[in-house]
Write an enzyme that holds these catalytic residues in place. Structure first.
Site, mmCIF file in Angstrom:
data_model
loop_
_atom_site.group_PDB
_atom_site.id
_atom_site.type_symbol
_atom_site.label_atom_id
_atom_site.label_comp_id
_atom_site.label_asym_id
_atom_site.label_seq_id
_atom_site.Cartn_x
_atom_site.Cartn_y
_atom_site.Cartn_z
ATOM 1 N N GLY B 317 27.411 36.858 -67.433
ATOM 2 C CA GLY B 317 27.135 36.221 -66.215
ATOM 3 C C GLY B 317 25.812 35.149 -66.339
ATOM 4 C CD1 TRP B 320 30.785 31.327 -64.879
ATOM 5 C CD2 TRP B 320 28.964 31.240 -63.429
ATOM 6 N NE1 TRP B 320 31.102 30.695 -63.832
ATOM 7 C CE2 TRP B 320 30.205 30.612 -62.763
ATOM 8 C CE3 TRP B 320 27.812 31.599 -62.936
ATOM 9 C CZ2 TRP B 320 30.276 30.223 -61.451
ATOM 10 C CZ3 TRP B 320 27.702 30.982 -61.640
ATOM 11 C CH2 TRP B 320 28.599 30.506 -60.915
ATOM 12 C CG HIS B 321 24.051 31.687 -63.555
ATOM 13 N ND1 HIS B 321 24.554 32.915 -63.928
ATOM 14 C CD2 HIS B 321 23.777 31.464 -62.152
ATOM 15 C CE1 HIS B 321 24.492 33.381 -62.430
ATOM 16 N NE2 HIS B 321 24.214 32.565 -61.589
ATOM 17 N N GLY B 322 24.731 28.736 -67.353
ATOM 18 C CA GLY B 322 24.164 27.587 -67.960
ATOM 19 C C GLY B 322 24.285 27.734 -69.353
ATOM 20 C CG PHE B 468 24.781 27.035 -61.996
ATOM 21 C CD1 PHE B 468 23.785 26.662 -63.202
ATOM 22 C CD2 PHE B 468 24.079 27.674 -60.983
ATOM 23 C CE1 PHE B 468 22.518 26.899 -63.111
ATOM 24 C CE2 PHE B 468 22.753 27.752 -60.943
ATOM 25 C CZ PHE B 468 22.063 27.461 -62.091
#
Lengths: 250, 468
Positions: B317, B320-322, B468
């Site tokens: 997670g 996934w954001h960056g 994102f």
């Protein structure tokens, strides 16, 4: 379809009201100037059309002063990038450069703080560089900043100076014109319209772009007025002789 | 795009045409129209990467058709893997190539120059939607899309294609062909959501961002107290920004007769980290639960394995954001928080915690503290902010700060109060708005637009989750 007709009536009514409202010259509520759609819509991206000035090709320079001088460079966060390059010029030409970076500062802050007089008194510069206006590009009372510009100029008194305008990334609400009209074309370097590579924050030019910006200022300065010796330095950047950093709340 | 004037001018032209299709019950024509509009909007934000989106849809649609018709389990599995590899592979290429190459280069001492890779808008979101669709059809949890048009509609639907919410095929595909009567309640509750979203984004988030951005861009220039205020401000900013975007997306979809569910359920009222993740970015957290945590074994394989699964899920997670170590740390620390809460629950199970303030404060402080890693430009920036907060707090800055930034403090405080107000109050306001006469709605709408104009900076700030 009826709900959509109602929605459209709502949207179009609001649009018409806001459009009519924006035609009114100035509406104030409890002294506060109401923002209209007109003023909101007119902030379009400027056309970046002015190229950087090439220092090496400058021929029509005004005769300069060849003695080592004391330079004072003050302003907002844009000074950070510019002063590294000016530091190289200063070192190469035997000058002593004092830099004051006041993050988040504006003409108002400088005018009301009296700090410029204080630094002039402390360092006794022969030449003053100012870079201010970057935090006032989109103010709604640009014309009211005129008095602050005057105050800053009066603090400099009779010292020679140039004012480097802010590097617009969008059209401003008038700060460039206010400064230019107060100090004149010979002392004001209009950065608006130059093409910069921006740092991650989208506002400040990158280090490389700041160097090119300073080169352009020097190149322009040589053609405008008597100036300290400004031969092109071999090294790209150098720390100023002394740097003072002020935070937004200083 | 929802905070640009062009979008709303276009939306005023879009709605009558859409309404006519809905009235004439021309469902296929409506689908074609919306798909074209969606692709046009995607093109405007990402240029020719729109072809990537179309290619994704084509690839998934036909792979799933072949897979669904094939009775051979091994063949089905191979096709599933092929689809997953292509989805994750494309996402990884665009998002993580430079990150991995840079780290590899540092390990081996090379001189790597980052490649010029532009991240297509929304690729993280539509890739996850594509994965969920393929997996769900493989596991027979949902039927495959009826036609390529339906699937393209699902993947490219403009209200959510840029920044979510991550909508599941199971809940959305069935709505595409269903003739749903558009009611006043549906349209004006959608409009209410759009208005609340705009206020959250343009009035609160963008206003607070002016100071927060300064602190995070040069933390060295600020005292610990000022840094702490910047962090608190960012905590409110990111909630208002992202939930504002979600509200607008869900609102527009609702106006068009589609139900996208809910993406935020008052996350800052949570009393523990587990509850926070049940309330924050629900579409992502449930996706991670269903497609990462549970397939890894979830909580079915003992405590230790549960903790490992939780940590792995939160690390995914985070990344996934960056592509950055700060996101990995952010995810990892959230994973640690979830594990700590699980351990606490297993030891103190059944104890009634009557006092809610302390757990709430601890949770809010923990989540806010972790936003430092999420927002900081890099790990050094995050450490500098922490260093300032813990070694140079300077309480003498409190009064001058409040005096000089009274507007910011007021917006911050009022937003915090608004975030903690019971949901019932907002539901009451919404029902009053829906039931009100049209001229009252017009006045309310004009007031909201005026408020947005007053607070909007001249430069339109992109929604945070677009990156994102």
């Amino acid at each position: 379809m009826r709900p959509y007709i109602k929605l459209l009536i709502l949207l179009f009514s609001a649009f018409i009201v806001m459009t009519v409202f924006s035609e009114l010259s100035e509406v104030r509520l409890f002294g506060h100037k109401i923002v209209t759609m007109q003023s909101f819509l007119t902030h379009d991206t400027i056309n970046d059309s002015v190229e950087f000035c090439d220092v090496d090709t400058t021929n029509d320079v005004i005769a300069n002063d060849t003695l080592p001088r004391v330079l004072l460079f003050v302003g907002d966060s844009m000074v950070e990038g510019l002063s590294s390059r000016l530091g190289a010029y200063a070192y190469h030409n035997g000058h002593k450069l004092y830099t004051v970076i006041w993050y988040g500062s504006s003409t108002e802050k400088w005018a009301e703080s009296g700090k410029l007089s204080m630094y002039i008194e402390s360092y006794k510069p022969d030449y003053v560089f100012i870079c201010l206006g970057g935090n006032e590009l989109f103010v709604r009372n640009a014309d009211e900043r005129r008095k602050y510009v005057r105050s800053i100029v009066s603090e400099i008194d009779s010292l020679p100076f140039i004012w480097i305008g802010p590097p617009n990334w969008k059209d401003d609400t008038g700060i460039n014109e206010v400064i230019r009209s107060e100090i004149g074309d010979k002392r004001f370097f209009l950065s608006k319209g130059m093409r910069f590579d921006r740092a991650a924050d989208g506002m400040h030019p990158t280090e490389k772009s700041s160097c090119e910006w300073m080169d352009s200022v020097v190149c322009w300065m040589k053609r405008q007025m008597p100036h300290p010796k400004m031969e092109i330095p071999a090294e790209k950047v150098r720390k100023p002789y002394k740097t003072i950093v002020l935070t937004p709340d200083d | 795009m929802f905070n640009s004037r062009q979008f709303w001018l276009f939306f005023m032209l879009f709605i009558p045409v859409y309404g006519l299709f809905a009235m004439w019950r021309r469902r296929t024509a409506m689908l074609v129209f919306v798909v074209l509009v969606s692709l046009f909007f995607y093109y405007k934000s990402s240029g020719l990467y729109v072809l990537l989106l179309v290619a994704r849809a084509l690839f998934d649609y036909y792979i799933v058709r072949i897979m669904d018709d094939n009775p051979n389990p091994r063949c089905r599995k191979a096709l599933l893997l092929l689809s997953l590899i292509s989805s994750v592979g494309v996402l990884a290429y665009f998002k993580y190539t430079n990150f991995f190459a840079l780290n590899l280069s540092e390990i081996v001492g090379g001189n790597f120059q980052p490649l010029d890779i532009v991240l297509p808008v929304g690729i993280s979101f539509y890739s996850f939607q594509s994965i969920s669709y393929v997996v769900d059809v493989y596991k027979r949890r949902t039927k495959r899309a009826g036609s390529l048009l339906d699937y393209l509609f699902y993947l490219s639907f403009f209200p959510y294609v840029a920044a979510g919410p991550i909508v599941r095929a199971a809940s959305f595909l069935s709505q595409i062909r269903r003739h749903k009567k558009i009611t006043d309640k549906m349209v004006f509750s959608g409009l209410w959501l759009v208005m609340t979203g705009l206020v959250k984004k343009a009035v609160v988030a963008d206003y607070l961002a002016q100071y927060n951005d300064l602190v995070f861009s040069m933390p060295a220039g600020y005292s610990g107290f000022e840094c702490m205020m910047g962090v608190l401000g960012y905590s409110i900013q990111i909630f208002c920004d992202f939930s504002g975007y979600s509200d607008i997306a869900i609102g527009i979809a609702r106006i068009m007769g589609f139900d996208l569910g809910i993406n935020f359920r008052s996350p800052y009222k949570s009393l523990n980290v587990t509850e926070f993740w049940h309330r924050w970015h629900i579409s992502l957290s449930t996706w991670l639960r269903d497609y990462v945590y549970i397939p890894l074994g979830g909580n079915r394989k003992g405590s230790l394995r549960t903790y490992i699964n939780l940590m792995a899920t939160m690390l995914i997670g985070g990344i996934w954001h960056g592509a950055g170590w700060n996101f990995v740390i952010w995810g990892g620390l959230h994973g640690s928080g979830l594990i700590a809460h699980k351990i606490y629950c297993s030891h103190y199970h059944g104890r009634n915690v009557s006092a809610k303030f302390l757990p709430w404060l601890l949770t809010f402080a923990f989540v806010t503290f972790l936003w430092i890693f999420f927002r900081a430009e890099n790990l050094n920036g995050a450490m500098m902010i922490l260093d300032n907060i813990f070694t140079d707090f300077r309480p003498d800055m409190v009064l001058p700060f409040v005096q000089t930034r009274i507007g910011w403090v007021a917006v911050c405080f009022l937003s915090l109060v608004a975030i903690l107000v019971p949901v019932k109050f907002y539901s009451f306001l919404e029902s009053e708005f829906i039931a009100s006469r049209l001229w009252i709605k017009i006045i309310v709408f004009i007031c909201v637009v005026q408020l947005v104009l007053e607070f909007s900076s001249s430069d339109i700030s992109p929604f945070i989750y677009f990156q994102f």
